[in-house]
Enzyme design. Structure first.
Site, mmCIF file in Angstrom:
data_model
loop_
_atom_site.group_PDB
_atom_site.id
_atom_site.type_symbol
_atom_site.label_atom_id
_atom_site.label_comp_id
_atom_site.label_asym_id
_atom_site.label_seq_id
_atom_site.Cartn_x
_atom_site.Cartn_y
_atom_site.Cartn_z
ATOM 1 N N LYS A 145 2.555 3.756 9.382
ATOM 2 C CA LYS A 145 1.700 3.444 10.548
ATOM 3 C C LYS A 145 1.822 1.966 10.903
ATOM 4 O O LYS A 145 1.875 1.584 12.076
ATOM 5 C CB LYS A 145 0.233 3.748 10.215
ATOM 6 N N GLU A 190 5.612 -3.342 1.220
ATOM 7 C CA GLU A 190 5.749 -3.145 -0.229
ATOM 8 C C GLU A 190 4.966 -1.879 -0.544
ATOM 9 O O GLU A 190 3.731 -1.902 -0.601
ATOM 10 C CB GLU A 190 5.150 -4.346 -0.993
ATOM 11 N N GLY A 231 0.829 -1.199 0.000
ATOM 12 C CA GLY A 231 0.000 0.000 0.000
ATOM 13 C C GLY A 231 0.861 1.246 0.000
ATOM 14 O O GLY A 231 2.021 1.213 -0.421
ATOM 15 N N SER A 232 0.297 2.316 0.499
ATOM 16 C CA SER A 232 0.973 3.617 0.413
ATOM 17 C C SER A 232 2.032 3.770 1.516
ATOM 18 O O SER A 232 1.996 3.084 2.545
ATOM 19 C CB SER A 232 -0.067 4.725 0.552
ATOM 20 N N THR A 267 0.521 4.789 5.080
ATOM 21 C CA THR A 267 -0.064 3.651 5.815
ATOM 22 C C THR A 267 1.049 2.677 6.216
ATOM 23 O O THR A 267 1.031 2.118 7.321
ATOM 24 C CB THR A 267 -1.124 2.933 4.951
ATOM 25 N N GLY A 268 2.020 2.496 5.334
ATOM 26 C CA GLY A 268 3.151 1.606 5.656
ATOM 27 C C GLY A 268 3.873 2.067 6.910
ATOM 28 O O GLY A 268 4.274 1.250 7.752
HETATM 29 P P1 NAD Z 1 -3.479 2.422 1.342
HETATM 30 O O1 NAD Z 1 -2.178 2.528 2.040
HETATM 31 O O2 NAD Z 1 -4.428 3.555 1.436
HETATM 32 O O3 NAD Z 1 -4.295 1.142 1.827
HETATM 33 C C1 NAD Z 1 -3.801 -0.159 1.676
HETATM 34 C C2 NAD Z 1 -4.487 -1.098 2.647
HETATM 35 O O4 NAD Z 1 -4.167 -0.706 3.984
HETATM 36 C C3 NAD Z 1 -6.009 -1.111 2.551
HETATM 37 O O5 NAD Z 1 -6.442 -2.446 2.664
HETATM 38 C C4 NAD Z 1 -6.433 -0.292 3.775
HETATM 39 O O6 NAD Z 1 -7.695 -0.637 4.272
HETATM 40 C C5 NAD Z 1 -5.357 -0.674 4.771
HETATM 41 N N1 NAD Z 1 -5.133 0.284 5.850
HETATM 42 C C6 NAD Z 1 -5.326 1.631 5.826
HETATM 43 N N2 NAD Z 1 -4.944 2.174 7.004
HETATM 44 C C7 NAD Z 1 -4.510 1.162 7.786
HETATM 45 C C8 NAD Z 1 -3.981 1.088 9.109
HETATM 46 N N3 NAD Z 1 -3.813 2.177 9.844
HETATM 47 N N4 NAD Z 1 -3.609 -0.123 9.591
HETATM 48 C C9 NAD Z 1 -3.742 -1.228 8.834
HETATM 49 N N5 NAD Z 1 -4.246 -1.231 7.577
HETATM 50 C C10 NAD Z 1 -4.621 -0.047 7.048
HETATM 51 O O7 NAD Z 1 -3.117 2.119 -0.188
HETATM 52 P P2 NAD Z 1 -4.108 2.042 -1.424
HETATM 53 O O8 NAD Z 1 -4.571 3.430 -1.755
HETATM 54 O O9 NAD Z 1 -5.111 0.963 -1.213
HETATM 55 O O10 NAD Z 1 -3.116 1.520 -2.566
HETATM 56 C C11 NAD Z 1 -2.316 2.349 -3.346
HETATM 57 C C12 NAD Z 1 -0.906 2.355 -2.816
HETATM 58 O O11 NAD Z 1 -0.374 1.051 -2.817
HETATM 59 C C13 NAD Z 1 0.035 3.173 -3.686
HETATM 60 O O12 NAD Z 1 0.880 3.923 -2.864
HETATM 61 C C14 NAD Z 1 0.822 2.123 -4.423
HETATM 62 O O13 NAD Z 1 2.081 2.525 -4.878
HETATM 63 C C15 NAD Z 1 0.924 1.054 -3.391
HETATM 64 N N6 NAD Z 1 1.237 -0.221 -4.025
HETATM 65 C C16 NAD Z 1 2.477 -0.777 -3.838
HETATM 66 C C17 NAD Z 1 2.802 -1.963 -4.480
HETATM 67 C C18 NAD Z 1 4.156 -2.620 -4.314
HETATM 68 O O14 NAD Z 1 4.259 -3.796 -4.656
HETATM 69 N N7 NAD Z 1 5.175 -1.940 -3.830
HETATM 70 C C19 NAD Z 1 1.868 -2.580 -5.295
HETATM 71 C C20 NAD Z 1 0.641 -1.983 -5.463
HETATM 72 C C21 NAD Z 1 0.317 -0.811 -4.806
#
Ligand code: NAD
Length: 476
Positions: A214, A229, A207-208, A211-212
């Site tokens: 946190k 990731e 994810g982002s 959030t990573g």
């Molecule tokens: P996000 O960080 O907003 O959310 C990802 C997940 O985290 C969701 O399931 C969300 O519900 C959960 N989440 C949110 N807050 C949380 C918390 N405090 N504790 C635990 N879980 C929590 O990301 P997104 O908008 O869903 O995805 C897009 C992001 O993902 C982009 O930054 C993109 O670059 C990244 N991404 C990375 C890869 C990689 O392999 N490096 C691949 C795909 C996407």
């Protein structure tokens, strides 16, 4: 019970909902997984691979409902089929490689001729997986499969933005009794994710960056490993002497795939002065020929944006660039039609690093192009980023481009093409640099090892050391 409404990206309507599972419900799922995991691990690798391969067959035979659900949530068809195919491929690949990766023969210890030893592996009982919305299925399983092969049970929380596949996927898992409570999908948003981090034994998050961060903090508090990731801002550098057409095609394929909603999309381009104008023109021509996909099978190249809020971020970045002097050569801001939000391929020039479009993750089909005059300048610009996921270098030949590529602070660099790490799944390893991630390689069959603890067993087959040793060591 609270629920979360889910938006359909083609209509803009909130026409589906999921349960927002609380910490208690999530904890119950984790406890059930922990209780089931012992037998899963003790059953041995052949038992685990047999169950997983049976599930792969089930997905192959009855995966249509999963693909359909993904298609609705992501507004794309071909990629939804590819997602299912990729998960089946992961299962086959990891099952095939696992016996070698997890092999643990007894060996003589070099340092002590009488001692034989071997390393045994103890999987983390429950690995929590938290995934994003851009590839809902693949990113829920790319790390879950090696964890399962290693002997862990997994509790997966897919993104609340694209959760429709969860129900049909649960049905496919239920068809394989050996997987009961071994693969569990929970539904919810940030709080459900946080409950996983608080209660699982290890967590893998895609994810982002915010959030990573946190999750890394919460995982440190829970004292569990977190494999992260995260986002990217991949650069493509086009050196003097490059094949301009080839570079433009490769850059656009990466930048426009999935409407740019890809972590490893090319999001900034640095072109040598000698070919800058030709490259911009080639990008404009090729991108201008791309069409919206209004319905399945209509031959269109890109769909509407999956996540409405992302379009607002992209619009804000474009506006910031325009305010600071950038020019739009093709495309532009988002366009809402009958509830769907479209962003057409957009080429931007006159950009620099004061603009967020060059420094922050965009996650859309935007290609900003900046001019450089010498390789040192290109090196400085490509590495002037908080991200280090991957990137690309174009040059007159593999050697010249490859030499330059070794200077890129990123975990995977394609040479004279883009996105090449995608084809390396089981063969090689790569790690994210900077804020793009942490915690070892998800690539390579050895990623199975992320999910085990290592226990060394050592046997002395000779005499035990006498008590005189004590005297010697204490010097008494
Ligand atoms: P996000 O960080 O907003 O959310 C990802 C997940 O985290 C969701 O399931 C969300 O519900 C959960 N989440 C949110 N807050 C949380 C918390 N405090 N504790 C635990 N879980 C929590 O990301 P997104 O908008 O869903 O995805 C897009 C992001 O993902 C982009 O930054 C993109 O670059 C990244 N991404 C990375 C890869 C990689 O392999 N490096 C691949 C795909 C996407």
């Amino acid at each position: 019970m609270t629920s979360i409404a889910v938006r359909n990206p083609r209509t803009g309507e909130f026409d589906y909902e999921i349960e927002n599972m609380d910490a208690g419900q999530t904890g119950a799922a984790i406890s059930a997984a922990r209780a089931a995991q012992h037998a899963w691990a003790q059953g041995g690798l052949p038992h685990r691979t047999a169950a997983l391969l049976a599930w792969a067959d089930e997905l192959e035979k009855n995966g249509a409902a999963i693909v359909e659900a993904l298609s609705v949530d992501t507004a794309r068809h071909r990629i939804s089929h590819e997602e299912l195919g990729a998960v089946i491929h992961f299962i086959h690949g990891f099952c095939q490689h696992a016996p070698d990766v997890l092999a643990t023969p007894f060996r003589k210890l070099d340092a002590h001729p009488d001692v034989v030893f071997k390393i045994t592996y103890a999987a983390y009982p429950v690995v929590g997986v938290i995934s994003p919305w851009n590839f809902p299925l693949v990113l829920s399983f790319i790390d879950a499969i090696p964890a399962l092969v290693a002997g862990a049970a997994v509790v997966i929380k897919p993104s609340e933005v694209t959760p429709r596949f969860i129900e049909p996927l649960r049905r496919s898992i239920a068809a394989i009794p050996a997987l009961a409570n071994i693969i569990t999908l929970v539904t919810g948003g940030a709080e459900t994710g946080a409950a996983i981090v608080a209660q699982a034994d290890a967590v893998v998050f895609t994810g982002s960056v915010p959030t990573g961060q946190k999750i890394a903090t919460a995982a440190a508090q829970a004292f569990i490993p977190a494999f992260l990731e995260l986002g990217g801002k991949d650069a493509a550098v086009v050196l003097a002497g490059s094949d301009v057409k080839r570079a433009a095609t490769s850059i656009l394929r990466s930048a426009l795939y999935n409407s740019g909603q890809v972590c490893y999309a090319i999001e900034r381009v640095y072109a040598h002065d000698s070919l800058y104008d030709a490259l911009v023109e080639e990008l404009r021509t090729q991108a201008g020929a791309m069409r919206r996909s209004l319905a399945a099978g209509d031959g269109g190249h890109y769909g509407p944006m999956i996540f409405e809020r992302q379009a607002q971020i992209i619009d804000a970045q474009l506006q910031d660039a325009l305010d600071k002097g950038a020019s739009i050569v093709l495309g532009g801001k988002s366009d809402a039609v009958d509830g769907a939000v479209w962003i057409d391929p957009t080429i931007v020039t006159n950009v620099d690093h004061t603009m967020t479009i060059m420094t922050e993750e965009t996650f859309g089909p935007i290609v900003p192009v900046m001019r450089f005059t010498d390789d040192l300048e290109a090196e400085r610009l490509m590495n002037d980023s908080n991200f280090g996921l991957s990137g690309a270098v174009f040059g007159p030949d593999t050697h010249t481009a490859g030499d330059f590529a070794t200077k890129m602070e990123a975990g995977g660099v394609s040479i004279n093409d883009t996105e090449l790490p995608r084809v390396m799944m089981f063969d090689g390893e790569k790690t994210a640099f900077k804020k793009s991630g942490m915690g070892g390689s998800r690539y390579g069959a050895t990623s199975i090892m992320r999910y085990v603890r290592k226990r060394a067993l050592l046997a002395n087959e000779g005499e035990v050391a006498s008590l005189d040793k004590l005297a010697e060591t204490t010097g008494a």
